[in-house]
Design a protein around this motif. Structure first.
Motif, PDB file in Angstrom:
ATOM      1  N   ASP A 146       0.820  -1.215   0.000  1.00  0.00           N
ATOM      2  CA  ASP A 146       0.000   0.000   0.000  1.00  0.00           C
ATOM      3  C   ASP A 146       0.856   1.268   0.000  1.00  0.00           C
ATOM      4  O   ASP A 146       0.396   2.346   0.316  1.00  0.00           O
ATOM      5  N   ASP A 147       2.105   1.122  -0.377  1.00  0.00           N
ATOM      6  CA  ASP A 147       3.013   2.242  -0.620  1.00  0.00           C
ATOM      7  C   ASP A 147       3.848   1.844  -1.838  1.00  0.00           C
ATOM      8  O   ASP A 147       4.169   0.661  -2.001  1.00  0.00           O
ATOM      9  N   PRO A 148       4.204   2.786  -2.692  1.00  0.00           N
ATOM     10  CA  PRO A 148       4.861   2.408  -3.948  1.00  0.00           C
ATOM     11  C   PRO A 148       6.286   1.879  -3.782  1.00  0.00           C
ATOM     12  O   PRO A 148       6.997   2.230  -2.854  1.00  0.00           O
ATOM     13  N   TYR A 149       6.660   1.018  -4.732  1.00  0.00           N
ATOM     14  CA  TYR A 149       8.051   0.641  -4.940  1.00  0.00           C
ATOM     15  C   TYR A 149       8.309   0.853  -6.421  1.00  0.00           C
ATOM     16  O   TYR A 149       7.649   0.238  -7.271  1.00  0.00           O
ATOM     17  N   GLU A 150       9.244   1.732  -6.720  1.00  0.00           N
ATOM     18  CA  GLU A 150       9.595   2.039  -8.105  1.00  0.00           C
ATOM     19  C   GLU A 150      10.811   1.203  -8.480  1.00  0.00           C
ATOM     20  O   GLU A 150      11.936   1.495  -8.062  1.00  0.00           O
ATOM     21  N   ALA A 151      10.567   0.159  -9.249  1.00  0.00           N
ATOM     22  CA  ALA A 151      11.644  -0.760  -9.627  1.00  0.00           C
ATOM     23  C   ALA A 151      12.684  -0.046 -10.485  1.00  0.00           C
ATOM     24  O   ALA A 151      12.343   0.838 -11.280  1.00  0.00           O
ATOM     25  N   PRO A 152      13.958  -0.407 -10.316  1.00  0.00           N
ATOM     26  CA  PRO A 152      15.000   0.193 -11.157  1.00  0.00           C
ATOM     27  C   PRO A 152      14.734  -0.060 -12.637  1.00  0.00           C
ATOM     28  O   PRO A 152      14.289  -1.141 -13.020  1.00  0.00           O
ATOM     29  N   VAL A 153      15.016   0.947 -13.442  1.00  0.00           N
ATOM     30  CA  VAL A 153      14.801   0.848 -14.883  1.00  0.00           C
ATOM     31  C   VAL A 153      15.986   0.176 -15.572  1.00  0.00           C
ATOM     32  O   VAL A 153      15.818  -0.627 -16.483  1.00  0.00           O
ATOM     33  N   ASP A 154      17.200   0.471 -15.107  1.00  0.00           N
ATOM     34  CA  ASP A 154      18.395  -0.041 -15.770  1.00  0.00           C
ATOM     35  C   ASP A 154      19.438  -0.495 -14.743  1.00  0.00           C
ATOM     36  O   ASP A 154      20.541   0.060 -14.690  1.00  0.00           O
ATOM     37  N   PRO A 155      19.099  -1.499 -13.916  1.00  0.00           N
ATOM     38  CA  PRO A 155      20.069  -1.950 -12.913  1.00  0.00           C
ATOM     39  C   PRO A 155      21.217  -2.719 -13.564  1.00  0.00           C
ATOM     40  O   PRO A 155      21.089  -3.218 -14.687  1.00  0.00           O
ATOM     41  N   ALA A 156      22.323  -2.819 -12.847  1.00  0.00           N
ATOM     42  CA  ALA A 156      23.464  -3.604 -13.327  1.00  0.00           C
ATOM     43  C   ALA A 156      23.120  -5.086 -13.353  1.00  0.00           C
ATOM     44  O   ALA A 156      23.696  -5.856 -14.134  1.00  0.00           O
ATOM     45  N   LEU A 157      22.164  -5.486 -12.500  1.00  0.00           N
ATOM     46  CA  LEU A 157      21.807  -6.893 -12.376  1.00  0.00           C
ATOM     47  C   LEU A 157      20.403  -6.992 -11.789  1.00  0.00           C
ATOM     48  O   LEU A 157      20.033  -6.192 -10.929  1.00  0.00           O
ATOM     49  N   VAL A 158      19.645  -7.980 -12.245  1.00  0.00           N
ATOM     50  CA  VAL A 158      18.329  -8.293 -11.675  1.00  0.00           C
ATOM     51  C   VAL A 158      18.407  -9.713 -11.121  1.00  0.00           C
ATOM     52  O   VAL A 158      18.808 -10.639 -11.830  1.00  0.00           O
ATOM     53  N   LEU A 159      18.044  -9.859  -9.849  1.00  0.00           N
ATOM     54  CA  LEU A 159      18.051 -11.178  -9.206  1.00  0.00           C
ATOM     55  C   LEU A 159      16.619 -11.634  -8.978  1.00  0.00           C
ATOM     56  O   LEU A 159      15.827 -10.908  -8.376  1.00  0.00           O
ATOM     57  N   GLN A 160      16.306 -12.811  -9.431  1.00  0.00           N
ATOM     58  CA  GLN A 160      15.002 -13.440  -9.198  1.00  0.00           C
ATOM     59  C   GLN A 160      15.210 -14.469  -8.081  1.00  0.00           C
ATOM     60  O   GLN A 160      15.431 -15.645  -8.348  1.00  0.00           O
ATOM     61  N   THR A 161      15.162 -14.013  -6.844  1.00  0.00           N
ATOM     62  CA  THR A 161      15.556 -14.878  -5.725  1.00  0.00           C
ATOM     63  C   THR A 161      14.613 -16.048  -5.503  1.00  0.00           C
ATOM     64  O   THR A 161      14.990 -17.007  -4.818  1.00  0.00           O
ATOM     65  N   GLN A 162      13.430 -15.990  -6.051  1.00  0.00           N
ATOM     66  CA  GLN A 162      12.523 -17.121  -5.910  1.00  0.00           C
ATOM     67  C   GLN A 162      13.010 -18.320  -6.722  1.00  0.00           C
ATOM     68  O   GLN A 162      12.559 -19.444  -6.504  1.00  0.00           O
ATOM     69  N   ASN A 163      13.952 -18.091  -7.636  1.00  0.00           N
ATOM     70  CA  ASN A 163      14.455 -19.152  -8.510  1.00  0.00           C
ATOM     71  C   ASN A 163      15.892 -19.558  -8.214  1.00  0.00           C
ATOM     72  O   ASN A 163      16.473 -20.338  -8.963  1.00  0.00           O
ATOM     73  N   GLN A 164      16.501 -18.981  -7.154  1.00  0.00           N
ATOM     74  CA  GLN A 164      17.889 -19.306  -6.858  1.00  0.00           C
ATOM     75  C   GLN A 164      18.157 -19.184  -5.365  1.00  0.00           C
ATOM     76  O   GLN A 164      17.424 -18.505  -4.649  1.00  0.00           O
TER      77      GLN A 164
END
Length: 188
Positions: A146-164
């Motif tokens: 119920d409060d925003p999170y603005e995801a990075p547009v151009d990060p050096a790396l994206v981690l999908q921790t649900q898969n690793q």
């Protein structure tokens, strides 16, 4: 008098939702970097908030102030040869951009890593009970709910921790640091 060259520091900024795995990854990464002889500091967002940012609330302005304080400490450490690993939510893109610009102004390497764990997974993990408290109506302003999170547009790396595993996530961050010449290649 001769001086020994100082190791290159950098800031590794791990941003993501609460319970995304930022602190766990930071600790695994820090241990690996230390075992390779690097000077490392983990600037955990929760710890910093208790001490350096005590008294701040969770308004947009207070969150921005908190992120700027953490960013300043990280940049000073990194500028002085420390690898500053920063697991912090930092929900607003403009706040993170201001930290990046501070690093750019001093010529200090800055790596933004998006720990992109879906809110559903974070809610299941619920390490601190925040999602349960929010669902029960005991907490308002939870980032990503119920409060925003603005995801990075151009990060050096994206981690999908649900898969690793946290170790695999830390390995991915380490690989980026090594590719940029900021960490030793290979394993500890």
């Amino acid at each position: 008098m001769t001086t020994t060259p100082r190791a290159q520091g950098a800031t590794v900024w791990l941003t993501g939702l609460p319970s995304a795995g930022k602190t766990t990854i930071a600790r695994v990464l820090a241990g690996r970097l230390r075992s390779q002889g690097h000077r490392v500091e983990v600037l955990d967002g929760d710890e910093i908030r208790r001490f350096l940012s005590a008294g701040l609330g969770f308004s947009r302005e207070d969150r921005h102030t908190n992120v700027q304080r953490i960013g300043l400490v990280a940049e000073v450490l990194a500028r002085n040869g420390v690898l500053a690993v920063v697991p912090v939510i930092a929900p607003y893109a403009d706040s993170r951009e201001a930290v990046r610009k501070r690093h750019d102004a001093s010529g200090t390497p800055y790596l933004e890593v998006h720990v992109a764990t879906p809110v559903e997974v974070c809610s299941e993990r619920d390490v601190k009970g925040l999602y349960a408290r929010q669902a029960a109506g005991m907490l308002k302003g939870l980032t990503g709910v119920d409060d925003p999170y603005e995801a990075p547009v151009d990060p050096a790396l994206v981690l999908q921790t649900q898969n690793q595993t946290p170790e695999e996530s830390a390995d991915a961050v380490h690989a980026v640091l090594a590719a940029k010449g900021l960490a030793a290649r290979g394993s500890a």
